[in-house]
Structures are given as structure tokens and as C-alpha cells.
Design an enzyme around this catalytic site. Structure first.
Site, PDB file in Angstrom:
ATOM      1  N   ARG A   8      -1.945  62.483  64.567  1.00 45.43           N
ATOM      2  CA  ARG A   8      -1.191  61.800  65.758  1.00 45.43           C
ATOM      3  C   ARG A   8      -0.077  62.940  66.592  1.00 45.43           C
ATOM      4  O   ARG A   8      -0.356  63.899  66.591  1.00 45.43           O
ATOM      5  CB  ARG A   8      -0.320  60.913  65.173  1.00 45.43           C
ATOM      6  CG  ARG A   8       0.811  61.364  64.006  1.00 45.43           C
ATOM      7  CD  ARG A   8       1.716  60.384  63.533  1.00 45.43           C
ATOM      8  NE  ARG A   8       2.559  60.366  62.367  1.00 45.43           N
ATOM      9  CZ  ARG A   8       2.430  60.491  61.180  1.00 45.43           C
ATOM     10  NH1 ARG A   8       1.053  60.046  60.773  1.00 45.43           N
ATOM     11  NH2 ARG A   8       3.047  60.809  60.216  1.00 45.43           N
ATOM     12  N   SER A  18       3.072  57.681  69.329  1.00 42.68           N
ATOM     13  CA  SER A  18       3.537  58.684  70.239  1.00 42.68           C
ATOM     14  C   SER A  18       2.300  59.452  71.006  1.00 42.68           C
ATOM     15  O   SER A  18       1.165  59.649  70.574  1.00 42.68           O
ATOM     16  CB  SER A  18       4.288  59.734  69.654  1.00 42.68           C
ATOM     17  OG  SER A  18       5.497  59.139  69.041  1.00 42.68           O
ATOM     18  N   TRP A  60      13.679  47.297  69.109  1.00 43.34           N
ATOM     19  CA  TRP A  60      13.437  48.662  68.425  1.00 43.34           C
ATOM     20  C   TRP A  60      13.003  49.757  69.227  1.00 43.34           C
ATOM     21  O   TRP A  60      12.236  49.560  70.211  1.00 43.34           O
ATOM     22  CB  TRP A  60      12.640  48.491  67.340  1.00 43.34           C
ATOM     23  CG  TRP A  60      12.167  49.697  66.492  1.00 43.34           C
ATOM     24  CD1 TRP A  60      11.231  50.568  66.764  1.00 43.34           C
ATOM     25  CD2 TRP A  60      12.960  50.636  65.571  1.00 43.34           C
ATOM     26  NE1 TRP A  60      11.182  51.769  66.156  1.00 43.34           N
ATOM     27  CE2 TRP A  60      12.139  51.842  65.505  1.00 43.34           C
ATOM     28  CE3 TRP A  60      14.211  50.366  64.840  1.00 43.34           C
ATOM     29  CZ2 TRP A  60      12.613  52.800  64.484  1.00 43.34           C
ATOM     30  CZ3 TRP A  60      14.633  51.363  64.049  1.00 43.34           C
ATOM     31  CH2 TRP A  60      13.969  52.374  63.724  1.00 43.34           C
ATOM     32  N   MET A  61      13.688  51.024  68.932  1.00 47.77           N
ATOM     33  CA  MET A  61      13.328  52.213  69.495  1.00 47.77           C
ATOM     34  C   MET A  61      13.214  53.233  68.765  1.00 47.77           C
ATOM     35  O   MET A  61      13.946  53.608  67.968  1.00 47.77           O
ATOM     36  CB  MET A  61      13.905  52.696  70.679  1.00 47.77           C
ATOM     37  CG  MET A  61      13.599  53.674  71.661  1.00 47.77           C
ATOM     38  SD  MET A  61      14.448  54.473  73.278  1.00 47.77           S
ATOM     39  CE  MET A  61      15.805  54.994  72.307  1.00 47.77           C
ATOM     40  N   ASN A  62      11.978  54.186  68.649  1.00 45.84           N
ATOM     41  CA  ASN A  62      12.110  55.257  68.154  1.00 45.84           C
ATOM     42  C   ASN A  62      11.426  56.486  69.219  1.00 45.84           C
ATOM     43  O   ASN A  62      12.194  56.636  70.255  1.00 45.84           O
ATOM     44  CB  ASN A  62      11.495  55.432  66.721  1.00 45.84           C
ATOM     45  CG  ASN A  62      10.049  55.161  66.753  1.00 45.84           C
ATOM     46  OD1 ASN A  62       9.931  53.934  66.775  1.00 45.84           O
ATOM     47  ND2 ASN A  62       9.279  56.118  66.323  1.00 45.84           N
ATOM     48  N   ASP A  63      10.604  57.273  68.552  1.00 48.82           N
ATOM     49  CA  ASP A  63      10.373  58.574  69.597  1.00 48.82           C
ATOM     50  C   ASP A  63      10.250  58.269  71.077  1.00 48.82           C
ATOM     51  O   ASP A  63       9.680  57.160  71.613  1.00 48.82           O
ATOM     52  CB  ASP A  63       8.970  59.197  68.953  1.00 48.82           C
ATOM     53  CG  ASP A  63       8.838  59.195  67.480  1.00 48.82           C
ATOM     54  OD1 ASP A  63       9.936  59.091  66.914  1.00 48.82           O
ATOM     55  OD2 ASP A  63       8.026  59.621  67.109  1.00 48.82           O
ATOM     56  N   GLU A 109       4.975  66.142  62.743  1.00 47.83           N
ATOM     57  CA  GLU A 109       4.762  65.129  63.698  1.00 47.83           C
ATOM     58  C   GLU A 109       5.449  65.748  65.249  1.00 47.83           C
ATOM     59  O   GLU A 109       6.225  66.946  65.370  1.00 47.83           O
ATOM     60  CB  GLU A 109       5.832  63.820  63.543  1.00 47.83           C
ATOM     61  CG  GLU A 109       5.450  63.042  62.335  1.00 47.83           C
ATOM     62  CD  GLU A 109       5.916  61.976  62.143  1.00 47.83           C
ATOM     63  OE1 GLU A 109       5.405  60.914  61.907  1.00 47.83           O
ATOM     64  OE2 GLU A 109       7.403  61.853  62.460  1.00 47.83           O
TER      65      GLU A 109
END
Length: 558
Positions: free
Chosen positions: A267, A207, A147-150, A319
């Protein structure tokens, strides 16, 4: 993109090694199982069978008698969708075991010890990362697996672009977040590096940002790479780590966390050196506002001000902030741009990147034309459905502010039709400011590294028109420019696979400030990125066609 291919010799060596290594699986009461690895110093990976519809199983990694880490894994119950590696090298030479609780319902007649995962789990010295996905991009960054996000902590140093990212290595759905790491010299071809910052007792690694500390303000050494990131567990707090080898490995600061607050959503620290005040600035996303801090040493931070009340979209959590100065093209004027990613609340639903233009004195951000942001009005960096968490590389060469975003949307990111990996990043972009009728707007151009590579298509237009990308199977992606209504839209409803989410089959629409005369379009195996008027309007969309969209047709609209 680089992929590792298993050679016959490697397979033979792996088979010989497995003869001396075994998994001892002992089933206990209540769905619990202990898995022991014999001679872990001689093997690299424990391969875990994954089934995405299975519930998450907590896996406690025990070194000796101490808990090293807990991860969550969707262990296969009925079938194996794919295998993921658990790297054992961290515990080489140690007595290691795994305490696994398989959450199956005995009332249905299922018994945890009979599930398929136990017979498919195995040891290996190699992992098979040969690409099996037809939708894996040819020139966009993706994780090698998982998985990958930001995008996180991006910086440039010694000719290399360092991209860290929210990575879930134990499956292709969100969980177990750590910092993955990739490096490029041209923003197109990426080399995978080992995991950079791992979860610890303070939580997952969310992040953050990195800077090159040229003047040793933090005391870890000249040109040390300093990372600030969010430690996320029961609460969210900010932690620091530093690298003395150019960003490959990080040492966590023993005084973590260095910044705390009494709110839940706290965050995504983004820091930069502000030459105008001779201090470091830090922007933090806090609920639905941004908090601005200053520091002399990157460790001790003072809150200076807050921004966000009443301005922009507040339909979701704020965010992934960013803040930097840009010139207004064609003038001698400079303005500061504050980026705020929000989920949900985007212009086409779900997540997106809004921006604010104004002035910044090192402690307070002041809006220009505040009426443009009142009553929920917002300006968006990209009006497509799949552009989120956009942040810039620090220390970029030649004064550049090069940005990359996550190319997906939280409404369906876990469900897109790939399994070996999930999610890609946009191409790198260079933001700029332009003036229309006395008001300043943000645009984004493809980074110059893409010029002349043959990756993109340029289309000249005059007046209202459609630009259709299609393939031999009749699938199509339709870009519509309505000059009278001053709108630009992207319709992917007939672009291929669209039924995996009710939120995917949509038409995205953007307002246009002035007439469009050209499109620059980047098409890859799972994406279309549209830049109108050299990036004055941007729209990014995922697509999943059965064959590449390789035909371009332009039709005028009367």
C-alpha cells in the site's frame, strides 16, 4: 478554519422541504430494516444518529435494484452522541433505499425495531457544522466532521496547496475510508472541498499520492493531476485516477488496479518525477520493506529494487513512504532521504516516522552509515508521541519539500476526547539535513508561512532546564532538557485529560546530537509542537487541557 452556520432562513426552507419528504421505515426479520427515501431529488442529506459504543451496522445503499455501496455505521441504540450526514446528491432522481442490519442480541431482550436510531433518523437540506469542540485547533487542519488519519495525495498548483486525507465521513471512528479534500493558500487557513475519490468495488480508498503531469506522460492531458492510491478490500492493490479540473474531481482509470502483488500489506504509493533518469519513480510499502519502481507513463510500472531488510525498526508494518533529495546545510553535498512510517514501533510507543539517509540512482537506494540503522536502531523525524504518516507536497514552489503529518497515534486515535471530529494534522514543516561529527541527520523547521503570525513562542535557553507550559487550573506540559545526558523529554502527564487511554499518559524522550540553545514552541487547543535548535530535534504531542496552556516558565536545572 471555515465552518458553516445554519441561518434561520435556511432552517425554514429545510422545514418546508421536509413536509414533502418522508422516510419510510419497514422492519423485517432478523434485525433487518429497509429505509426508503421519498422524492430523494428534493433533499440533500440523510442524517444518521451515531452512538460510538454501539456495534457497527452494515448499511447497503441500493439504487433501483442495484447495490451502489455498503457502509458501516454505529447507529444509536441507547443515546445519540452526534449526527452525521449521508449526502444523497449522488443518487438525485433515483429510486434509493437502505437495507440496514442492526446487530443487537435478542437474547438480552432487545428488539432492533425499538432502538432509538429509527426515531432520530431524519432528512435535511443542511448540516450543522458549527464548532462545538473546545479541543478543535485554531490553526491546524482538521476534518469538518468525521474521522481523519493519514494525509494523502498532497500537491501544489496555481497558488493552492491541496491536502487530501483518509476520511471517514459516517462517524468519528476509523471506517468507510475515502479521500477528503481541503485547499489552502497559506497552509494555515483551509477551505473544505467535496469528497474527492470515493470507495468502489475494489475497496476503500487508502493512502496514496498525486502529481501534476506537466508533460502529459500518462495521456490524460497536459497538467492533469494524477492520483495513485491503494484500493483496500480482501486484498490491497494500486489504482489510478486523474483530474482535469485541478484536483476537485477525479475520473477513475478503467484498467484499475494497475499494480498488484501476492502480499497482504501492499500500500501507500508515493510517486515523483526523477529528472536525473527522465522517468517516474514509485515507492511502495510492502510488509516491512519498500519496493522501488520506474515508469514512463504512470500506468505501467517496473520493479527495480527493494530496501529495508535488516535496517531500521521492524517492530511494526512499514507504511506511507516518501523519497526526495536535500542539501546538507553548510556544505555543497546532497543526500536522498527515504521516509518510512511504522506502526507500531515508534520511539515512545505506537506509530511514528523513521528515516534513512543515503544515495539513490533512480533504481536503488543505498544507505550511508548503515551501522546507524542495524540491530533495530532507527532515526526518527519526530520523537513525540503524535507524529505519523508524514509525507510531502509534490510540485511545491521554489524547490521546497513541504511536509505534513497526522497528529495522533494509533494506540488511542479512536478514543481521544472529541466526537464532532477526530484528529488533526501537524503544522507544515520544511525538512533539512545537518552534519554532526561526520554524520548527517534530518531536522524539520516550521514552514515560512508561519513566520510573524504570532502563533508560536520562542524560548532561549542555556544549559539544562525545564520549560513549563501551564494554565490557571494548574495543568502543565513540561519540556526537560538534560545537557549532561543529552536528552530532551516532554511530559504531558499533568496536561489535562489523560485517562482515556493507558497509552496516553506517557513521557516522550529524544536523544540530542548537540547542545540546545533555543526552543520554538507551537501551542494550539489540543497540541504542543516543540522545535529545538530551529528544528534539529522535533517533538509533537497531543494535549487536552481544560483551558489553554498560555503561560511559559523557564527554570534552570543545576
Amino acid at each position: 478554519m471555515r465552518y458553516h452556520i445554519i441561518s434561520i432562513a435556511a432552517l425554514l426552507l429545510s422545514t418546508m422541504a421536509l413536509q414533502a419528504q418522508t422516510l419510510d421505515i419497514e422492519h423485517l426479520a432478523g434485525g433487518n430494516t429497509i429505509v426508503r427515501v421519498s422524492e430523494p431529488q428534493n433533499t440533500r442529506y440523510l442524517l444518521l444518529p451515531i452512538e460510538e459504543k454501539a456495534p457497527e451496522a452494515p448499511v447497503k445503499i441500493i439504487c433501483g435494484n442495484d447495490l451502489s455501496r455498503t457502509i458501516s455505521v454505529r447507529l444509536a441504540l441507547d443515546k445519540v452522541d452526534y449526527m452525521v450526514p449521508l449526502d444523497l446528491s449522488e443518487w438525485a432522481g433515483e429510486d434509493i433505499k437502505f437495507l440496514i442490519h442492526l446487530p443487537v442480541d435478542r437474547a438480552t431482550g432487545r428488539d432492533a425495531q425499538n432502538e432509538i436510531c429509527w426515531s432520530k433518523m431524519k432528512l435535511s437540506d443542511v448540516i450543522d457544522t458549527e464548532n462545538r469542540e473546545i479541543f478543535r485547533p485554531a490553526y491546524h487542519h482538521t476534518p469538518e466532521y468525521g474521522w481523519m488519519n493519514d494525509p494523502n495525495g498532497m500537491f501544489y498548483k496555481d497558488g493552492e496547496w491541496h491536502l487530501y486525507y483518509q476520511w471517514g465521513p459516517h462517524g468519528s471512528m476509523w471506517n468507510n475510508l475515502t479521500w477528503g479534500h481541503s485547499v489552502s493558500r497559506d497552509l494555515i487557513h483551509w477551505e473544505y472541498r467535496p469528497e474527492a475519490i470515493k470507495p468502489d468495488a475494489l475497496g476503500y480508498i487508502f493512502s496514496g499520492s498525486c502529481v501534476v503531469d506537466h508533460n502529459n506522460t500518462a495521456g490524460f492531458g497536459k497538467d492533469a493531476v494524477i492520483a495513485l492510491y491503494t484500493s483496500a478490500a480482501e486484498v490491497q492493490s494500486q489504482s489510478l485516477a486523474y483530474s482535469l479540473d485541478g484536483g476537485d474531481t477525479f475520473i477513475k482509470y478503467p484498467g484499475n488496479p494497475i499494480l498488484t502483488a501476492d502480499i497482504a500489506d501492499f500500500r501507500d504509493p508515493n510517486m515523483f518525477w526523477n529528472e536525473e533518469i527522465g522517468k517516474w519513480n514509485l515507492i511502495l510499502a510492502c510488509g516491512q520493506e519498500m519496493r522501488i519502481y520506474t515508469s514512463d507513463n504512470l500506468i505501467d510500472w517496473k520493479e527495480e529494487s527493494r530496501f529495508g531488510q535488516s535496517y531500521g525498526s521492524h517492530d511494526g508494518v512499514w507504511e506511507c513512504p516518501d523519497l526526495f533529495k536535500l542539501s546538507v546545510e553548510g556544505t555543497s553535498e546532497e543526500k536522498w532521504v527515504l521516509f518510512c512510517n511504522i506502526n507500531p514501533g515508534g520511539p515512545s510507543g505506537g506509530s511514528a516516522t523513521q528515516y534513512f539517509i543515503g544515495d539513490f540512482d533512480g533504481s536503488k537506494f543505498t544507505l550511508d552509515n548503515p551501522e546507524m540503522y542495524l540491530d533495530g536502531k532507527a532515526l526518527w523525524q519526530d520523537y513525540g508521541k503524535d507524529h505519523y504518516a508524514a509525507v510531502s507536497f509534490s510540485n511545491a514552489p521554489d524547490g521546497r519539500h513541504t511536509m505534513i503529518a497526522w497528529m495522533s497515534n494509533w494506540e488511542y486515535a479512536n478514543n481521544v476526547p472529541t466526537m464532532q471530529f477526530r484528529s488533526a494534522n501537524t503544522i507544515a514543516r520544511e525538512p533539512f539535513l545537518y552534519n554532526v561529527d561526520g554524520k548527517v541527520y534530518l531536522g524539520s523547521r516550521p514552514s515560512p508561512e508561519y513566520a510573524g503570525t504570532g502563533l508560536d513562542k520562542t524560548v532561549k535557553v542555556k544549559g539544562s532546564c525545564t520549560v513549563t507550559l501551564s494554565n490557571e487550573n494548574g495543568e502543565e506540559f513540561v519540556i526537560t532538557y538534560d545537557q549532561k545526558a543529552m536528552t530532551l523529554s516532554c511530559d504531558r502527564s499533568r496536561s489535562g485529560m489523560v485517562d482515556f487511554s493507558q497509552h496516553f499518559n506517557t513521557v516522550a524522550t529524544a536523544p540530542v546530537c548537540r547542545r540546545i540553545t533555543s526552543f520554538r514552541i507551537f501551542v494550539d487547543n489540543c497540541s504542543v509542537e516543540v522545535f529545538a535548535n530551529d528544528g534539529e530535534v522535533c517533538m509533537t504531542s497531543l494535549v487536552f487541557p481544560s483551558q489553554p496552556l498560555n503561560t511559559v516558565t523557564v527554570n534552570k536545572i543545576k
